[in-house]
Design a protein around this motif. Structure first.
Motif, PDB file in Angstrom:
ATOM      1  N   LEU A  79     -40.156-106.485 -44.462  1.00  0.00           N
ATOM      2  CA  LEU A  79     -40.078-105.893 -43.118  1.00  0.00           C
ATOM      3  C   LEU A  79     -40.484-106.901 -42.049  1.00  0.00           C
ATOM      4  CD1 LEU A  79     -41.535-102.335 -43.818  1.00  0.00           C
ATOM      5  CD2 LEU A  79     -39.126-103.001 -43.583  1.00  0.00           C
ATOM      6  N   VAL A  80     -41.512-107.686 -42.329  1.00  0.00           N
ATOM      7  CA  VAL A  80     -41.937-108.710 -41.369  1.00  0.00           C
ATOM      8  C   VAL A  80     -40.843-109.774 -41.228  1.00  0.00           C
ATOM      9  CG1 VAL A  80     -43.614-110.556 -40.924  1.00  0.00           C
ATOM     10  CG2 VAL A  80     -44.397-108.313 -41.692  1.00  0.00           C
ATOM     11  N   ALA A  81     -40.225-110.145 -42.328  1.00  0.00           N
ATOM     12  CA  ALA A  81     -39.156-111.149 -42.276  1.00  0.00           C
ATOM     13  C   ALA A  81     -38.005-110.672 -41.384  1.00  0.00           C
ATOM     14  CB  ALA A  81     -38.647-111.467 -43.675  1.00  0.00           C
ATOM     15  N   TRP A  82     -37.757-109.378 -41.352  1.00  0.00           N
ATOM     16  CA  TRP A  82     -36.665-108.817 -40.552  1.00  0.00           C
ATOM     17  C   TRP A  82     -37.100-108.428 -39.138  1.00  0.00           C
ATOM     18  CZ3 TRP A  82     -31.631-108.999 -41.337  1.00  0.00           C
ATOM     19  CH2 TRP A  82     -31.164-109.230 -42.636  1.00  0.00           C
ATOM     20  N   ALA A  83     -38.335-108.686 -38.752  1.00  0.00           N
ATOM     21  CA  ALA A  83     -38.846-108.250 -37.442  1.00  0.00           C
ATOM     22  C   ALA A  83     -38.032-108.787 -36.275  1.00  0.00           C
ATOM     23  CB  ALA A  83     -40.313-108.661 -37.287  1.00  0.00           C
ATOM     24  N   GLU A  84     -37.516-109.982 -36.390  1.00  0.00           N
ATOM     25  CA  GLU A  84     -36.772-110.622 -35.293  1.00  0.00           C
ATOM     26  C   GLU A  84     -35.261-110.468 -35.456  1.00  0.00           C
ATOM     27  OE1 GLU A  84     -38.146-111.978 -32.628  1.00  0.00           O
ATOM     28  OE2 GLU A  84     -40.198-111.777 -33.330  1.00  0.00           O
ATOM     29  N   GLN A  85     -34.811-109.391 -36.045  1.00  0.00           N
ATOM     30  CA  GLN A  85     -33.387-109.070 -36.205  1.00  0.00           C
ATOM     31  C   GLN A  85     -32.689-109.830 -37.327  1.00  0.00           C
ATOM     32  OE1 GLN A  85     -32.217-106.365 -34.670  1.00  0.00           O
ATOM     33  NE2 GLN A  85     -34.251-106.231 -33.779  1.00  0.00           N
ATOM     34  N   ASN A  86     -33.281-110.872 -37.851  1.00  0.00           N
ATOM     35  CA  ASN A  86     -32.720-111.529 -39.029  1.00  0.00           C
ATOM     36  C   ASN A  86     -33.853-112.171 -39.817  1.00  0.00           C
ATOM     37  OD1 ASN A  86     -33.320-113.703 -37.371  1.00  0.00           O
ATOM     38  ND2 ASN A  86     -31.504-114.853 -37.939  1.00  0.00           N
ATOM     39  N   ALA A  87     -33.660-112.270 -41.099  1.00  0.00           N
ATOM     40  CA  ALA A  87     -34.645-112.923 -41.964  1.00  0.00           C
ATOM     41  C   ALA A  87     -34.156-114.353 -42.169  1.00  0.00           C
ATOM     42  CB  ALA A  87     -34.763-112.188 -43.288  1.00  0.00           C
ATOM     43  N   ASP A  88     -34.826-115.315 -41.528  1.00  0.00           N
ATOM     44  CA  ASP A  88     -34.348-116.697 -41.634  1.00  0.00           C
ATOM     45  C   ASP A  88     -34.803-117.328 -42.956  1.00  0.00           C
ATOM     46  OD1 ASP A  88     -36.946-117.846 -41.332  1.00  0.00           O
ATOM     47  OD2 ASP A  88     -36.711-117.934 -39.157  1.00  0.00           O
ATOM     48  N   ALA A  89     -34.281-118.503 -43.231  1.00  0.00           N
ATOM     49  CA  ALA A  89     -34.527-119.170 -44.510  1.00  0.00           C
ATOM     50  C   ALA A  89     -36.009-119.426 -44.762  1.00  0.00           C
ATOM     51  CB  ALA A  89     -33.743-120.484 -44.574  1.00  0.00           C
ATOM     52  N   SER A  90     -36.753-119.819 -43.741  1.00  0.00           N
ATOM     53  CA  SER A  90     -38.179-120.098 -43.948  1.00  0.00           C
ATOM     54  C   SER A  90     -38.952-118.814 -44.255  1.00  0.00           C
ATOM     55  CB  SER A  90     -38.777-120.825 -42.740  1.00  0.00           C
ATOM     56  OG  SER A  90     -38.594-120.083 -41.565  1.00  0.00           O
ATOM     57  N   GLU A  91     -38.553-117.716 -43.641  1.00  0.00           N
ATOM     58  CA  GLU A  91     -39.202-116.432 -43.946  1.00  0.00           C
ATOM     59  C   GLU A  91     -38.848-115.972 -45.359  1.00  0.00           C
ATOM     60  OE1 GLU A  91     -39.466-114.336 -39.578  1.00  0.00           O
ATOM     61  OE2 GLU A  91     -37.486-114.537 -40.523  1.00  0.00           O
ATOM     62  N   ARG A  92     -37.588-116.135 -45.736  1.00  0.00           N
ATOM     63  CA  ARG A  92     -37.183-115.776 -47.102  1.00  0.00           C
ATOM     64  C   ARG A  92     -37.971-116.589 -48.118  1.00  0.00           C
ATOM     65  NH1 ARG A  92     -32.040-115.618 -44.582  1.00  0.00           N
ATOM     66  NH2 ARG A  92     -31.477-117.660 -45.400  1.00  0.00           N
ATOM     67  N   ASP A  93     -38.105-117.891 -47.859  1.00  0.00           N
ATOM     68  CA  ASP A  93     -38.886-118.748 -48.765  1.00  0.00           C
ATOM     69  C   ASP A  93     -40.335-118.291 -48.834  1.00  0.00           C
ATOM     70  OD1 ASP A  93     -36.637-120.265 -49.275  1.00  0.00           O
ATOM     71  OD2 ASP A  93     -37.207-121.919 -47.940  1.00  0.00           O
ATOM     72  N   ALA A  94     -40.896-117.912 -47.695  1.00  0.00           N
ATOM     73  CA  ALA A  94     -42.291-117.463 -47.666  1.00  0.00           C
ATOM     74  C   ALA A  94     -42.480-116.179 -48.473  1.00  0.00           C
ATOM     75  CB  ALA A  94     -42.750-117.263 -46.224  1.00  0.00           C
ATOM     76  N   VAL A  95     -41.528-115.249 -48.358  1.00  0.00           N
ATOM     77  CA  VAL A  95     -41.615-114.008 -49.134  1.00  0.00           C
ATOM     78  C   VAL A  95     -41.532-114.324 -50.622  1.00  0.00           C
ATOM     79  CG1 VAL A  95     -40.449-111.829 -49.702  1.00  0.00           C
ATOM     80  CG2 VAL A  95     -40.710-112.514 -47.304  1.00  0.00           C
ATOM     81  N   MET A  96     -40.581-115.168 -51.004  1.00  0.00           N
ATOM     82  CA  MET A  96     -40.416-115.481 -52.424  1.00  0.00           C
ATOM     83  C   MET A  96     -41.605-116.274 -52.967  1.00  0.00           C
ATOM     84  SD  MET A  96     -37.973-113.636 -52.842  1.00  0.00           S
ATOM     85  CE  MET A  96     -36.849-113.694 -54.204  1.00  0.00           C
ATOM     86  N   THR A  97     -42.233-117.101 -52.136  1.00  0.00           N
ATOM     87  CA  THR A  97     -43.443-117.816 -52.551  1.00  0.00           C
ATOM     88  C   THR A  97     -44.552-116.817 -52.853  1.00  0.00           C
ATOM     89  OG1 THR A  97     -42.862-119.801 -51.307  1.00  0.00           O
ATOM     90  CG2 THR A  97     -45.202-119.484 -51.802  1.00  0.00           C
ATOM     91  N   GLN A  98     -44.707-115.830 -51.977  1.00  0.00           N
ATOM     92  CA  GLN A  98     -45.716-114.793 -52.217  1.00  0.00           C
ATOM     93  C   GLN A  98     -45.379-114.001 -53.483  1.00  0.00           C
ATOM     94  OE1 GLN A  98     -48.631-114.392 -50.695  1.00  0.00           O
ATOM     95  NE2 GLN A  98     -48.152-116.126 -49.370  1.00  0.00           N
ATOM     96  N   ALA A  99     -44.102-113.748 -53.701  1.00  0.00           N
ATOM     97  CA  ALA A  99     -43.677-113.022 -54.903  1.00  0.00           C
ATOM     98  C   ALA A  99     -44.062-113.791 -56.162  1.00  0.00           C
ATOM     99  CB  ALA A  99     -42.173-112.765 -54.867  1.00  0.00           C
ATOM    100  N   VAL A 100     -43.803-115.099 -56.157  1.00  0.00           N
ATOM    101  CA  VAL A 100     -44.157-115.929 -57.313  1.00  0.00           C
ATOM    102  C   VAL A 100     -45.668-115.889 -57.541  1.00  0.00           C
ATOM    103  CG1 VAL A 100     -44.236-118.318 -58.149  1.00  0.00           C
ATOM    104  CG2 VAL A 100     -42.127-117.410 -57.174  1.00  0.00           C
TER     105      VAL A 100
END
Length: 192
Positions: A79-100
């Motif tokens: 949800l935070v990644a999508w806060a600015e209308q799109n989830a950019d690559a750095s946000e996607r990477d940050a989410v997946m880093t947290q997932a790992v």
């Protein structure tokens, strides 16, 4: 073979991207079918102890199976990644880093779900499912554990927000991201 030779590298890349996008859509469709099946529902109930039938239905619609439940735990980061209308690559990477860091493997259902939600904004039903799931989790947790989970979630969401540098790219959290983080934390506190 000659058809392949006659195509430019760009054409081959487009065809490859299209193939993998279709494959991923088929996987997500299969996850939804598996999660919504009577066997999938029973496995989710058995493995989680969740007996809220509305939550089980919502999880099925989202494609969340028993082994994909960690994706729902990390849903606030999406949800935070999508806060600015799109989830950019750095946000996607940050989410997946947290997932790992939470033990999500690339070959897991949770990974596929997170990846899908980061490519295409998840449906609104995801928020409802996440709230119900959080409430269910909190009924089994001590106050100390609840507080730690809230703090961890806030820290993870903030790291995702900072990944894109905020609105002007200075490593800040934008007003929209702050609002989302605040709403999620307040919602978690109300789930107790």
């Amino acid at each position: 073979m000659t058809r392949l030779k006659n195509k430019s590298p760009e054409q081959r890349q487009i065809e490859s991207d299209h193939f993998f996008a279709e494959l991923e859509q088929q996987i997500v469709k299969q996850l939804r079918e598996d999660a919504s099946s009577p066997e999938g529902r029973e496995e989710l109930i058995r493995s989680t102890g969740i007996h809220d039938t509305e939550l089980i239905d919502e999880l099925g619609k989202l494609g969340v199976t028993a082994d994909g439940l960690m994706a729902l735990r990390l849903f606030p980061l999406v949800l935070v990644a999508w806060a600015e209308q799109n989830a950019d690559a750095s946000e996607r990477d940050a989410v997946m880093t947290q997932a790992v860091r939470q033990g999500v493997r690339e070959d897991s259902t949770a990974w596929v779900l997170l990846d899908q939600w980061l490519q295409k904004r998840p449906p609104g039903i995801g928020v409802d499912a996440w709230k119900r799931y959080t409430h269910e989790m909190f009924t089994e947790m001590s106050n100390v554990a609840q507080n730690r989970l809230i703090e961890l979630t806030e820290k993870q969401m903030t790291s995702v927000a900072k990944a894109s540098g905020g609105h002007l790219g200075f490593g800040k959290v934008s007003a929209k991201e702050k609002a989302i983080i605040h709403q999620i934390i307040e919602s978690m506190k109300r789930q107790r």
